[in-house]
Design a protein around this motif. Sequence first.
Motif, PDB file in Angstrom:
ATOM      1  N   GLU A  68     114.365  52.562  50.952  1.00 25.95           N
ATOM      2  CA  GLU A  68     115.132  52.231  49.867  1.00 25.95           C
ATOM      3  C   GLU A  68     114.575  52.887  48.621  1.00 25.95           C
ATOM      4  O   GLU A  68     113.591  53.030  48.483  1.00 25.95           O
ATOM      5  N   PRO A  69     115.557  52.959  47.756  1.00 21.13           N
ATOM      6  CA  PRO A  69     114.931  53.394  46.544  1.00 21.13           C
ATOM      7  C   PRO A  69     113.953  52.421  45.749  1.00 21.13           C
ATOM      8  O   PRO A  69     114.318  51.266  45.362  1.00 21.13           O
ATOM      9  N   VAL A  70     112.923  52.642  45.310  1.00 21.21           N
ATOM     10  CA  VAL A  70     111.926  51.681  44.815  1.00 21.21           C
ATOM     11  C   VAL A  70     111.128  52.301  43.567  1.00 21.21           C
ATOM     12  O   VAL A  70     110.852  53.670  43.364  1.00 21.21           O
ATOM     13  N   VAL A  71     111.275  51.539  42.407  1.00 22.79           N
ATOM     14  CA  VAL A  71     110.739  51.992  41.094  1.00 22.79           C
ATOM     15  C   VAL A  71     109.859  51.136  40.767  1.00 22.79           C
ATOM     16  O   VAL A  71     109.892  49.799  40.631  1.00 22.79           O
ATOM     17  N   VAL A  72     108.628  51.476  40.486  1.00 23.80           N
ATOM     18  CA  VAL A  72     107.245  50.591  40.069  1.00 23.80           C
ATOM     19  C   VAL A  72     107.310  50.913  38.351  1.00 23.80           C
ATOM     20  O   VAL A  72     107.205  52.088  38.016  1.00 23.80           O
ATOM     21  N   GLY A  73     107.142  49.950  37.661  1.00 23.21           N
ATOM     22  CA  GLY A  73     107.090  50.262  36.244  1.00 23.21           C
ATOM     23  C   GLY A  73     107.032  48.795  35.619  1.00 23.21           C
ATOM     24  O   GLY A  73     106.996  47.586  35.905  1.00 23.21           O
ATOM     25  N   MET A  74     107.278  48.942  34.002  1.00 27.12           N
ATOM     26  CA  MET A  74     107.476  47.644  33.155  1.00 27.12           C
ATOM     27  C   MET A  74     108.677  47.796  32.359  1.00 27.12           C
ATOM     28  O   MET A  74     109.183  48.761  32.062  1.00 27.12           O
ATOM     29  N   GLY A  75     108.730  46.614  31.995  1.00 27.49           N
ATOM     30  CA  GLY A  75     110.019  46.588  30.956  1.00 27.49           C
ATOM     31  C   GLY A  75     111.368  46.342  31.575  1.00 27.49           C
ATOM     32  O   GLY A  75     112.517  46.340  30.700  1.00 27.49           O
ATOM     33  N   TYR A  76     111.628  46.260  32.674  1.00 29.73           N
ATOM     34  CA  TYR A  76     112.873  45.837  33.057  1.00 29.73           C
ATOM     35  C   TYR A  76     113.447  44.572  33.260  1.00 29.73           C
ATOM     36  O   TYR A  76     114.699  44.465  33.492  1.00 29.73           O
ATOM     37  N   GLU A  77     112.681  43.586  33.009  1.00 34.04           N
ATOM     38  CA  GLU A  77     113.077  42.199  32.976  1.00 34.04           C
ATOM     39  C   GLU A  77     113.778  41.936  31.709  1.00 34.04           C
ATOM     40  O   GLU A  77     113.569  42.540  30.769  1.00 34.04           O
ATOM     41  N   SER A  78     114.685  41.237  31.824  1.00 32.76           N
ATOM     42  CA  SER A  78     115.624  40.512  30.700  1.00 32.76           C
ATOM     43  C   SER A  78     114.725  40.093  29.494  1.00 32.76           C
ATOM     44  O   SER A  78     113.731  39.437  29.669  1.00 32.76           O
ATOM     45  N   GLY A  79     114.919  40.730  28.334  1.00 35.43           N
ATOM     46  CA  GLY A  79     114.161  40.373  27.226  1.00 35.43           C
ATOM     47  C   GLY A  79     113.160  41.266  26.607  1.00 35.43           C
ATOM     48  O   GLY A  79     112.554  41.284  25.769  1.00 35.43           O
ATOM     49  N   GLU A  80     112.759  42.031  27.653  1.00 38.34           N
ATOM     50  CA  GLU A  80     111.624  42.984  27.476  1.00 38.34           C
ATOM     51  C   GLU A  80     112.332  44.407  26.704  1.00 38.34           C
ATOM     52  O   GLU A  80     113.062  44.822  27.248  1.00 38.34           O
ATOM     53  N   THR A  81     111.534  44.900  25.833  1.00 33.78           N
ATOM     54  CA  THR A  81     112.196  45.783  24.917  1.00 33.78           C
ATOM     55  C   THR A  81     111.717  47.044  25.330  1.00 33.78           C
ATOM     56  O   THR A  81     112.370  48.122  25.407  1.00 33.78           O
ATOM     57  N   PHE A  82     110.369  47.429  25.597  1.00 34.93           N
ATOM     58  CA  PHE A  82     109.870  48.663  26.011  1.00 34.93           C
ATOM     59  C   PHE A  82     109.383  48.530  27.164  1.00 34.93           C
ATOM     60  O   PHE A  82     108.944  47.693  27.944  1.00 34.93           O
ATOM     61  N   GLY A  83     109.342  49.915  27.935  1.00 34.71           N
ATOM     62  CA  GLY A  83     108.680  50.062  29.306  1.00 34.71           C
ATOM     63  C   GLY A  83     108.657  51.563  29.680  1.00 34.71           C
ATOM     64  O   GLY A  83     109.652  52.164  29.161  1.00 34.71           O
ATOM     65  N   ALA A  84     108.466  51.709  30.917  1.00 31.76           N
ATOM     66  CA  ALA A  84     108.316  53.149  31.444  1.00 31.76           C
ATOM     67  C   ALA A  84     108.191  52.797  32.813  1.00 31.76           C
ATOM     68  O   ALA A  84     107.770  51.952  33.530  1.00 31.76           O
ATOM     69  N   VAL A  85     108.541  54.126  33.729  1.00 31.33           N
ATOM     70  CA  VAL A  85     108.456  54.185  34.858  1.00 31.33           C
ATOM     71  C   VAL A  85     107.053  54.799  35.316  1.00 31.33           C
ATOM     72  O   VAL A  85     106.735  55.881  34.844  1.00 31.33           O
ATOM     73  N   ALA A  86     106.196  53.912  36.366  1.00 30.74           N
ATOM     74  CA  ALA A  86     104.984  54.389  36.662  1.00 30.74           C
ATOM     75  C   ALA A  86     105.357  55.281  37.964  1.00 30.74           C
ATOM     76  O   ALA A  86     104.568  56.442  37.875  1.00 30.74           O
ATOM     77  N   THR A  87     105.903  54.940  38.797  1.00 29.80           N
ATOM     78  CA  THR A  87     106.319  55.787  39.732  1.00 29.80           C
ATOM     79  C   THR A  87     107.572  55.530  40.638  1.00 29.80           C
ATOM     80  O   THR A  87     107.966  54.369  40.288  1.00 29.80           O
ATOM     81  N   ALA A  88     108.262  56.349  41.100  1.00 29.87           N
ATOM     82  CA  ALA A  88     109.808  56.207  41.545  1.00 29.87           C
ATOM     83  C   ALA A  88     109.589  56.917  43.113  1.00 29.87           C
ATOM     84  O   ALA A  88     109.082  58.081  43.401  1.00 29.87           O
ATOM     85  N   SER A  89     110.016  56.224  43.922  1.00 28.83           N
ATOM     86  CA  SER A  89     110.034  56.742  45.397  1.00 28.83           C
ATOM     87  C   SER A  89     111.076  58.127  45.450  1.00 28.83           C
ATOM     88  O   SER A  89     111.776  58.217  44.550  1.00 28.83           O
TER      89      SER A  89
END
Length: 428
Positions: free
Chosen positions: A41-62
């Motif tokens: 499955e497509p997996v994205v590990v990172g931060m900032g994707y939760e509702s209300g979070e303003t900033f974030g980046a992808v740490a890794t993508a499958s």
Amino acid sequence: MSGETLPGVEESTPSRIVLHVDMDCFYASCERLREPALRGEPVVVGMGYESGETFGAVATASYEAREYGVESAQPISEALERLPRAGADTAASAADVGHYRPVDLDFYKSVAASVKEILHDCADVVREVSIDEAYLDVTEETAWKRTPDGDRTLAEGYARHVKQRIAREVGVPASVGVAPNMSAAKIASDHDKPDGLVVVEPGDVSEFLAPLPVDAVHGVGPVTADRLAEMDVETAGDLAAADPTALRSAFGSRGVELHDRARGIDDRKVTPTGRPKSLSRESAFAEATEESGEKREALAALAADVAARARSRDATYRTIGIKAVVPPYDVNTRERSLPGPVDDPDLVEEVALELLSEFDDVAVRKLGVRVSNLSFASGEQSRLDGWDGAAADDGAGVARWSEPIDEDDAVNAGPEGQLSFDDLGGEG
């Protein structure tokens, strides 16, 4: 070195044998250990994707997520536009959503520690570059000599052995490049991802490199590649054929270094990053088991193996620990500290089995034994005659298993929650 060595190894070889081991989409692979349903499955590990979070980046993508244009260090908002999050309110079909997970460095470091144990077991000279990659000099462990049927070199067989141990004992994929020097091995490991194995034999390095884009040469980043393009240098072969005087004028001594690497010349030695901080072995059951006898038998065998490896390296240890992985992938670690360094196989088994008693009624899919706080200096070990269990910090003699990580392994948080990665490492 206590690692298994393939038959037919010669005492000397005509050229160095360097392995570059790069864990594929490492953070995503770790998440798949915990959630096997994420495999494929497509997996994205990172931060900032939760509702209300303003900033974030992808740490890794499958690799599955990359097919949608999601890439490491990409703003999470852009990733969500390209690949909506599964379970979120979206008009995207179920086939066009990704599974987003937060960065869990403690977990990733624990998995990386298991991988690095294998690497240190397979080679006396290991340079850990980052949490997910390392160089191994295995010149003393194998040879460029071909097998009797001529089908492959012994070096290829040894590299396959390393890959298979990582897959079997840890459960994450790795790409491995084999070559007579560091830069060629690095390029080879990148050449056939994911889960690749590419061997570049001595004498074939220049031919292998020539057709590759110039940014495949280790040390050529986007800015350097653009400047080289202005000089009509588009491939590694172009760089190898370029005027070294012009390269020195444009890039200083680094230009000459890149010219050499494009020609397959790299005299750097694999310098070790230090002796291992611990020694361990793990074993997975075909199916999770609650059967006490089966678990105790497996753990006793692992304890004997670890103690033998420590003795073969003239290492003593102050801490004995176990790992018990409970389905789906809940990692539980326990350890006990001793009053002084010891070399005592019977004690390793005794302490490991005592720690295992906490999991007597628990189904376990994998077990491991580790000795840590190693000492390689000669000297008398502590006498533990009549020892009945030294108290650890919690007063009960049992602590959480915590693996020290070198500074090179750190992933630093940049401005506005962006993740920054060093130029040598990053996510493969």
